[in-house]
Design a protein around this motif. Sequence first.
Motif, PDB file in Angstrom:
ATOM      1  N   GLU A   1     -13.202  24.720  19.145  1.00 40.26           N
ATOM      2  CA  GLU A   1     -13.428  23.695  18.127  1.00 40.26           C
ATOM      3  C   GLU A   1     -13.923  24.353  16.842  1.00 40.26           C
ATOM      4  N   VAL A   2     -13.614  23.717  15.716  1.00 43.12           N
ATOM      5  CA  VAL A   2     -14.053  24.185  14.410  1.00 43.12           C
ATOM      6  C   VAL A   2     -14.675  23.010  13.658  1.00 43.12           C
TER       7      VAL A   2
ATOM      8  N   MET B   1      -9.684  15.908   0.796  1.00 45.54           N
ATOM      9  CA  MET B   1      -9.095  16.900   1.684  1.00 45.54           C
ATOM     10  C   MET B   1     -10.039  17.220   2.846  1.00 45.54           C
ATOM     11  N   THR B   2      -9.447  17.573   3.981  1.00 46.09           N
ATOM     12  CA  THR B   2     -10.225  18.068   5.106  1.00 46.09           C
ATOM     13  C   THR B   2     -10.335  19.580   4.935  1.00 46.09           C
ATOM     14  N   VAL B   3     -11.589  20.064   4.881  1.00 43.40           N
ATOM     15  CA  VAL B   3     -11.838  21.469   4.556  1.00 43.40           C
ATOM     16  C   VAL B   3     -12.931  22.029   5.460  1.00 43.40           C
TER      17      VAL B   3
ATOM     18  N   LEU C   1      -6.145  27.197  10.075  1.00 44.24           N
ATOM     19  CA  LEU C   1      -6.098  26.405  11.302  1.00 44.24           C
ATOM     20  C   LEU C   1      -4.952  26.873  12.195  1.00 44.24           C
ATOM     21  N   LEU C   2      -3.827  27.209  11.580  1.00 46.83           N
ATOM     22  CA  LEU C   2      -2.681  27.713  12.339  1.00 46.83           C
ATOM     23  C   LEU C   2      -3.072  28.998  13.074  1.00 46.83           C
TER      24      LEU C   2
ATOM     25  N   SER D   1     -10.603  20.181  17.436  1.00 48.31           N
ATOM     26  CA  SER D   1      -9.687  21.242  17.835  1.00 48.31           C
ATOM     27  C   SER D   1      -8.756  21.592  16.669  1.00 48.31           C
ATOM     28  N   PRO D   2      -8.539  22.874  16.398  1.00 47.02           N
ATOM     29  CA  PRO D   2      -7.570  23.249  15.355  1.00 47.02           C
ATOM     30  C   PRO D   2      -6.184  22.649  15.614  1.00 47.02           C
ATOM     31  N   ARG D   3      -5.776  22.607  16.878  1.00 49.07           N
ATOM     32  CA  ARG D   3      -4.463  22.042  17.202  1.00 49.07           C
ATOM     33  C   ARG D   3      -4.423  20.549  16.913  1.00 49.07           C
TER      34      ARG D   3
END
Length: 270
Positions: free
Chosen positions: A30-31, A46-48, A221-222, A198-200
Amino acid sequence: MPTSEDQHGFNGARLAATVLLIRDGAQGLEVWVQERVSTMRNYAGMTVFPGGGVDPRDFPPKVWNSGDLWAGPSVISTARRMGTTKYKAHALVFAAVRELFEEAGTLLAIHSDGTPVADATPYHGERLALESHRLSLTDVLRENDLKVRSDLLTPFARWVGSSASGNMFDTFSFLAVAPEGQETDGDTSEASDAGWLSPRLLLEGWRVGLVRLVIPTYAQLLELARWNTVSEVLAATELADVSPVIGDPVEDPRYRDFFHIKRLDRIGEP
């Protein structure tokens, strides 16, 4: 003493720092991310990751002992890793620690006896003073007999580009693991929402129009989405490439979806 060149990034862009704070969650990596309020001048809505511009007070003082207020790998070794001068490295690490504390309530520091800060809530007053620019991080560290922990920040990426408002930023990204005992929170005036994801899941949210991302956030994120645990991330990124990505990498096949998929923005839909 830092020169005028030290105080600016690539082609005069404003220096900035951002922190990818990560942890092992129940369902995997998780981030910590936040959605910026719509009134922000740069990256509104924006999501940052937590971050922002370098403050002039993030640079070392004129009379500077490189070990003053600093614990972990030296400023010089950090500068070599980042490909910058020692003055820029100091400022960027201080900016990263400061912005993470301001925006996520997480303080990457140790006490004078070498013990880590296990609870950052006693410093909430200083957090508010940092956000309003009444205090500098140096002030907070000195008043509380603390030092930043450079070992908790791993250089991860560097992106040079402009915001929608036309401001140019040279942004250095760092990885940091959520410190044991500290509770992260989104108590900042700059975010309308924040949390661990989760990044995904964030990338999937972007694909279906529920998350707004700029290319540096999307790209990082990728990269995070390749791994399942914190230990995997740290092992794989110990020597991450931090050479600058300048402008929009439209031709890079890794980011084809970002530049070529037509998405509907569904944020705000009932």
